[in-house]
Design a protein around this motif. Structure first.
Motif, PDB file in Angstrom:
ATOM      1  N   ILE A 128       0.860  -1.223  -0.249  1.00 24.49           N
ATOM      2  CA  ILE A 128      -0.043   0.340   0.072  1.00 24.49           C
ATOM      3  C   ILE A 128       0.877   1.689   0.085  1.00 24.49           C
ATOM      4  O   ILE A 128       0.809   1.574   0.716  1.00 24.49           O
ATOM      5  CB  ILE A 128      -0.936  -0.051   1.128  1.00 24.49           C
ATOM      6  CG1 ILE A 128      -1.496  -1.140   0.701  1.00 24.49           C
ATOM      7  CG2 ILE A 128      -1.145   1.323   1.258  1.00 24.49           C
ATOM      8  CD1 ILE A 128      -2.918  -2.031   2.335  1.00 24.49           C
ATOM      9  N   PRO A 129       1.754   1.953  -1.070  1.00 21.25           N
ATOM     10  CA  PRO A 129       2.463   2.570  -1.147  1.00 21.25           C
ATOM     11  C   PRO A 129       1.637   4.065  -0.683  1.00 21.25           C
ATOM     12  O   PRO A 129       2.064   4.858   0.122  1.00 21.25           O
ATOM     13  CB  PRO A 129       2.684   2.927  -3.060  1.00 21.25           C
ATOM     14  CG  PRO A 129       1.740   2.093  -3.076  1.00 21.25           C
ATOM     15  CD  PRO A 129       1.180   0.790  -2.832  1.00 21.25           C
ATOM     16  N   ASP A 130       0.008   4.146  -0.795  1.00 21.95           N
ATOM     17  CA  ASP A 130      -0.437   5.605   0.201  1.00 21.95           C
ATOM     18  C   ASP A 130      -0.974   5.169   1.383  1.00 21.95           C
ATOM     19  O   ASP A 130      -1.130   6.195   1.847  1.00 21.95           O
ATOM     20  CB  ASP A 130      -1.535   5.769  -0.867  1.00 21.95           C
ATOM     21  CG  ASP A 130      -2.551   4.689  -1.300  1.00 21.95           C
ATOM     22  OD1 ASP A 130      -2.162   3.284  -1.326  1.00 21.95           O
ATOM     23  OD2 ASP A 130      -4.082   4.906  -0.920  1.00 21.95           O
ATOM     24  N   GLY A 131      -0.321   3.823   2.063  1.00 25.42           N
ATOM     25  CA  GLY A 131       0.069   3.946   3.780  1.00 25.42           C
ATOM     26  C   GLY A 131       0.910   4.848   4.299  1.00 25.42           C
ATOM     27  O   GLY A 131       1.938   4.844   3.451  1.00 25.42           O
ATOM     28  N   ARG A 176      -9.619  -1.970   6.488  1.00 26.00           N
ATOM     29  CA  ARG A 176      -7.907  -1.669   6.741  1.00 26.00           C
ATOM     30  C   ARG A 176      -8.214  -0.723   4.776  1.00 26.00           C
ATOM     31  O   ARG A 176      -8.701  -0.876   3.626  1.00 26.00           O
ATOM     32  CB  ARG A 176      -7.779  -2.468   6.783  1.00 26.00           C
ATOM     33  CG  ARG A 176      -7.827  -4.318   7.895  1.00 26.00           C
ATOM     34  CD  ARG A 176      -7.131  -5.419   7.829  1.00 26.00           C
ATOM     35  NE  ARG A 176      -7.491  -6.325   6.916  1.00 26.00           N
ATOM     36  CZ  ARG A 176      -6.817  -7.170   6.724  1.00 26.00           C
ATOM     37  NH1 ARG A 176      -7.596  -8.067   7.797  1.00 26.00           N
ATOM     38  NH2 ARG A 176      -7.858  -7.848   5.893  1.00 26.00           N
ATOM     39  N   LEU A 177      -7.335  -0.166   4.886  1.00 24.31           N
ATOM     40  CA  LEU A 177      -6.816   0.120   3.657  1.00 24.31           C
ATOM     41  C   LEU A 177      -6.806  -0.776   2.473  1.00 24.31           C
ATOM     42  O   LEU A 177      -6.038  -2.061   3.024  1.00 24.31           O
ATOM     43  CB  LEU A 177      -5.963   0.906   3.773  1.00 24.31           C
ATOM     44  CG  LEU A 177      -5.342   2.170   4.445  1.00 24.31           C
ATOM     45  CD1 LEU A 177      -3.902   3.257   4.143  1.00 24.31           C
ATOM     46  CD2 LEU A 177      -6.520   3.118   4.570  1.00 24.31           C
ATOM     47  N   MET A 178      -6.864  -0.473   1.460  1.00 25.26           N
ATOM     48  CA  MET A 178      -6.744  -1.791  -0.166  1.00 25.26           C
ATOM     49  C   MET A 178      -5.854  -1.441  -1.015  1.00 25.26           C
ATOM     50  O   MET A 178      -4.965  -0.333  -0.501  1.00 25.26           O
ATOM     51  CB  MET A 178      -7.946  -1.064  -1.029  1.00 25.26           C
ATOM     52  CG  MET A 178      -9.688  -1.804  -0.414  1.00 25.26           C
ATOM     53  SD  MET A 178     -10.736  -1.031  -1.166  1.00 25.26           S
ATOM     54  CE  MET A 178     -10.303   0.333  -1.275  1.00 25.26           C
ATOM     55  N   GLU A 179      -5.087  -2.193  -1.208  1.00 26.40           N
ATOM     56  CA  GLU A 179      -4.229  -1.794  -2.713  1.00 26.40           C
ATOM     57  C   GLU A 179      -4.471  -1.646  -3.454  1.00 26.40           C
ATOM     58  O   GLU A 179      -4.010  -2.361  -4.980  1.00 26.40           O
ATOM     59  CB  GLU A 179      -3.597  -3.901  -2.994  1.00 26.40           C
ATOM     60  CG  GLU A 179      -3.072  -4.770  -1.565  1.00 26.40           C
ATOM     61  CD  GLU A 179      -1.837  -5.745  -1.493  1.00 26.40           C
ATOM     62  OE1 GLU A 179      -1.077  -6.000  -1.414  1.00 26.40           O
ATOM     63  OE2 GLU A 179      -3.401  -6.757  -1.968  1.00 26.40           O
ATOM     64  N   ILE A 210     -13.638   5.287  -1.220  1.00 24.43           N
ATOM     65  CA  ILE A 210     -13.482   4.647  -0.439  1.00 24.43           C
ATOM     66  C   ILE A 210     -12.243   4.118   0.254  1.00 24.43           C
ATOM     67  O   ILE A 210     -11.645   3.899   1.599  1.00 24.43           O
ATOM     68  CB  ILE A 210     -14.031   3.015  -0.999  1.00 24.43           C
ATOM     69  CG1 ILE A 210     -15.456   2.892  -2.212  1.00 24.43           C
ATOM     70  CG2 ILE A 210     -13.767   2.327  -0.104  1.00 24.43           C
ATOM     71  CD1 ILE A 210     -15.657   1.749  -2.693  1.00 24.43           C
ATOM     72  N   GLN A 211     -11.186   4.621  -0.565  1.00 27.24           N
ATOM     73  CA  GLN A 211      -9.953   4.884   0.720  1.00 27.24           C
ATOM     74  C   GLN A 211      -9.362   5.986   1.052  1.00 27.24           C
ATOM     75  O   GLN A 211      -9.030   5.404   1.893  1.00 27.24           O
ATOM     76  CB  GLN A 211      -8.277   4.611  -0.903  1.00 27.24           C
ATOM     77  CG  GLN A 211      -6.645   4.702   0.094  1.00 27.24           C
ATOM     78  CD  GLN A 211      -7.055   3.489   0.144  1.00 27.24           C
ATOM     79  OE1 GLN A 211      -7.869   2.204   0.699  1.00 27.24           O
ATOM     80  NE2 GLN A 211      -5.852   2.655  -0.602  1.00 27.24           N
ATOM     81  N   PHE A 212     -11.095   7.216   0.966  1.00 23.85           N
ATOM     82  CA  PHE A 212     -10.080   7.941   1.744  1.00 23.85           C
ATOM     83  C   PHE A 212     -11.081   7.723   2.438  1.00 23.85           C
ATOM     84  O   PHE A 212     -10.510   7.897   3.940  1.00 23.85           O
ATOM     85  CB  PHE A 212     -11.007   9.391   1.264  1.00 23.85           C
ATOM     86  CG  PHE A 212     -11.135  10.341   1.174  1.00 23.85           C
ATOM     87  CD1 PHE A 212     -10.182  11.432   1.188  1.00 23.85           C
ATOM     88  CD2 PHE A 212     -11.751  10.322   2.810  1.00 23.85           C
ATOM     89  CE1 PHE A 212      -9.900  12.949   2.037  1.00 23.85           C
ATOM     90  CE2 PHE A 212     -12.589  11.873   3.003  1.00 23.85           C
ATOM     91  CZ  PHE A 212     -11.334  13.305   2.938  1.00 23.85           C
ATOM     92  N   LYS A 213     -12.466   6.968   3.063  1.00 22.75           N
ATOM     93  CA  LYS A 213     -13.275   7.090   4.579  1.00 22.75           C
ATOM     94  C   LYS A 213     -12.659   6.241   4.500  1.00 22.75           C
ATOM     95  O   LYS A 213     -12.549   6.253   5.659  1.00 22.75           O
ATOM     96  CB  LYS A 213     -14.668   6.574   3.375  1.00 22.75           C
ATOM     97  CG  LYS A 213     -15.156   6.139   4.756  1.00 22.75           C
ATOM     98  CD  LYS A 213     -16.650   6.030   4.015  1.00 22.75           C
ATOM     99  CE  LYS A 213     -16.707   4.457   2.778  1.00 22.75           C
ATOM    100  NZ  LYS A 213     -18.219   4.084   2.187  1.00 22.75           N
ATOM    101  N   GLU A 241      -9.669   7.747   6.606  1.00 18.64           N
ATOM    102  CA  GLU A 241     -10.098   8.568   7.625  1.00 18.64           C
ATOM    103  C   GLU A 241     -10.819   8.011   9.276  1.00 18.64           C
ATOM    104  O   GLU A 241     -10.306   8.313   9.711  1.00 18.64           O
ATOM    105  CB  GLU A 241     -11.429   9.633   7.384  1.00 18.64           C
ATOM    106  CG  GLU A 241     -12.581  10.537   8.075  1.00 18.64           C
ATOM    107  CD  GLU A 241     -13.631  11.758   8.091  1.00 18.64           C
ATOM    108  OE1 GLU A 241     -13.749  10.881   6.793  1.00 18.64           O
ATOM    109  OE2 GLU A 241     -13.570  12.224   8.941  1.00 18.64           O
ATOM    110  N   HIS A 242     -10.533   6.815   9.012  1.00 21.62           N
ATOM    111  CA  HIS A 242     -11.336   5.636   9.717  1.00 21.62           C
ATOM    112  C   HIS A 242      -9.914   5.757  10.432  1.00 21.62           C
ATOM    113  O   HIS A 242      -9.730   5.271  11.553  1.00 21.62           O
ATOM    114  CB  HIS A 242     -11.520   4.687   9.155  1.00 21.62           C
ATOM    115  CG  HIS A 242     -12.459   3.444  10.091  1.00 21.62           C
ATOM    116  ND1 HIS A 242     -13.814   3.379  10.752  1.00 21.62           N
ATOM    117  CD2 HIS A 242     -11.818   1.845  10.654  1.00 21.62           C
ATOM    118  CE1 HIS A 242     -13.814   2.534  11.754  1.00 21.62           C
ATOM    119  NE2 HIS A 242     -13.102   2.240  11.545  1.00 21.62           N
ATOM    120  N   ASN A 243      -9.153   4.826   9.888  1.00 19.58           N
ATOM    121  CA  ASN A 243      -7.610   5.065  10.227  1.00 19.58           C
ATOM    122  C   ASN A 243      -7.021   6.252  10.967  1.00 19.58           C
ATOM    123  O   ASN A 243      -5.512   6.049  11.188  1.00 19.58           O
ATOM    124  CB  ASN A 243      -6.777   4.105   9.363  1.00 19.58           C
ATOM    125  CG  ASN A 243      -7.657   3.035   9.149  1.00 19.58           C
ATOM    126  OD1 ASN A 243      -7.286   1.615  10.285  1.00 19.58           O
ATOM    127  ND2 ASN A 243      -8.329   2.440   8.021  1.00 19.58           N
TER     128      ASN A 243
END
Lengths: 349, 349
Positions: free
Chosen positions: B91-94, B284-287, B319-322, B325-327
């Motif tokens: 997850i490079p954007d994680g 959890r964040l997605m790939e 959805i990744q934005f959501k 925010e959750h994390n």
């Protein structure tokens, strides 16, 4: 005939935020007798009435319309109705399409039906089912909700009323006369009711918002401002809007160019859930076919390529499937062949 | 040197279902010393060990790898590592991209890193960060989960290992020697480990599934079979797959035509949640970037039109934005101007 006997009889079906303000407005105008079909809130509505906080008409406690009935069938006793105002969601793929639930109360010739609903081509099934009745279009920009007999109307009551001229059993003049009669019954000094000479264009304009912003936020489960923060306006909403413009054009309607930015910016800064997102959150069916299915069918007929709208539609069709299963309209038997389960791919994908 | 001293040191990062079976396999082969980085399950793993039910290796109670450490930093004491096997999500954007968390344990020249991860172009950032190390590709079709130190591996352990040849500091022969060494350490009579001469083609083939089926089910929140019942295979998954074929072709890779139907039918009858859907359900964040962002960037570079993949990506980005925010990775201040709120459109839309 006395003045009393000349009062029109009006039935309101769908007593959410929009329908309740219509009922209040028409009662206050005091020129017709109102019957409201109230399903889930029936007991509370008949016992305690409504608390209404209206941007147009002020605050009311324990307010009741003249007649409250539990079903469309029960409304028949207070008819025949000169006008039937339909403020329900329009869900042709749901358990009770509009032309089905109207059946018991439509009196041929006498009843004119006003569809205060979203979407395009919503009148076609209705006119086919009731060829002896005139159908009017109502498009509202009211901001109003009804939660358990508590109505909060924060936006001003703006209603555009015009004719679906598709019914060739009536002339243009006959259509227009009905629209003007309804406008005169509904108008007062506090609201803004206008005659809409081109209801299909009005509906295309409203679809600019509903086919793009309403759909995207419903799919991803984000309010408008969060969706915007995640690039949605430029990455997907504007491109979807451009497709809607093309479809409208192929249908003979030029949506004014400024509507694109008006709709894209109309909710700026609001952490606001559009109607389809509210439906998803509440596990209720969405108005998918009238808001997106019908425009896509028009695009297909006219050979207009709408890959983004198509993708949004196909995803929402899956979400609608989920909502239908939740509401018991679809049954899925989860029978898994255990030998098949063994092969199941886990983290591999 | 004694036989003991010649044992390779292997570090496994990412001890989910895939990583734990890799650890078990390598320990059973008994030709190297294994260190596992175990984050959330550290206390339980060190005290009680793992319960493992493996389709390849049978049932184990209270099983432990040689060394268990809590962080990549803590692993350093057991190095230097000849091989570092990375089985985390990519997850490079994680918060911790692969090239960042590898930093403390990569020994120049000595360490070869095996990326057992989804997606395409996953090696580029890594090779840029560690130009003195060889990177290998691992693609697994294992069906394995690890829930709280209970590993259930229902699918057979199929691993394809090959080279990312992108690092010009090493020759093809040097790359191949590392791949073959790792395969010899990992292989046994019970698993199926093959040398992959064309890792990028293998990754494109796996993307046929991941870019279409994995993405769509994650967006709508339906398992594979329910999505299929809602027409997803023909309405959106197959069209998305056809776009992936075009992108791969523009990149110089011909995905065999039969893969399309293999992937579309691979989960028939299974009420199975693909990995991105599992991530969404677990917040959890997605790939997203390695599975869909990178193919889309390749399409853009090569002027390939991918409207469906683009739309899926833009929705998943929201959805990744959501999920971010959750994390706690994104903060949204819901400050609403109350005068603005008044204008808010409610049921109107």
């Amino acid at each position: 005939m006395t003045a009393k006997e000349k009062r029109e009889k009006i039935l309101i079906i769908g007593t959410g935020g929009v329908g309740m303000i219509a009922a209040l407005c028409l009662e206050l105008n005091n020129n017709c007798d109102i019957t409201c079909v109230v399903r889930s809130d029936y007991t509370k509505a008949t016992k305690e009435g409504y608390k209404i906080e209206s941007a147009n008409y002020g605050v009311f406690e324990n307010w009741k319309p003249t007649n409250i009935v539990k079903s469309v069938e029960d409304a028949v006793q207070f008819g025949p109705f000169e006008f039937i105002v339909v403020c329900t969601k329009n869900i042709p793929d749901g358990p009770t399409p509009v032309n089905t639930f109207l059946e018991p109360v439509v009196t041929p010739i006498i009843s004119t039906i006003v569809l205060v609903q979203n979407g395009i081509d919503i009148e076609k099934e209705c006119i086919a089912s009731f060829p002896q009745n005139i159908f009017l279009s109502g498009v509202t920009l009211i901001g109003s909700t009804n939660m358990n007999c508590h109505v909060v109307q924060s936006g001003f009551d703006n209603l555009s009323v015009g004719c679906f001229y598709n019914n060739s059993n009536f002339t243009t003049e006959e259509h227009d006369a009905e629209a003007k009669k309804f406008i005169s019954l509904y108008s007062n000094e506090k609201n803004n009711v206008s005659y809409d000479a081109n209801v299909r264009l009005t509906r295309w304009k409203k679809l600019v918002y509903n086919s793009s912003i309403n759909t995207c936020t419903a799919i991803v489960g984000l309010d408008f401002t969060r969706a915007s923060m995640a690039n949605a306006k430029e990455s997907i909403m504007r491109p979807a809007i451009k497709e809607i413009y093309k479809v409208a054009k192929s249908d003979g309607y030029e949506i004014p160019p400024e509507i694109e930015d008006v709709m894209l910016n109309i909710s700026d800064g609001l952490f606001y859930s559009p109607s389809m997102l509210v439906d998803v959150k509440k596990n209720r069916l969405m108005e998918l076919e009238t808001i997106l299915g019908n425009p896509i069918r028009i695009a297909k007929k006219n050979n207009v390529d709408v890959p983004i709208l198509n993708t949004l539609y196909n995803l929402l069709y899956m979400i609608q499937f989920k909502l239908k299963e939740h509401n018991g309209l679809i049954k899925v038997d989860e029978i898994i062949d255990s030998s098949r389960k063994k092969e199941q791919y886990g983290n591999g994908f």
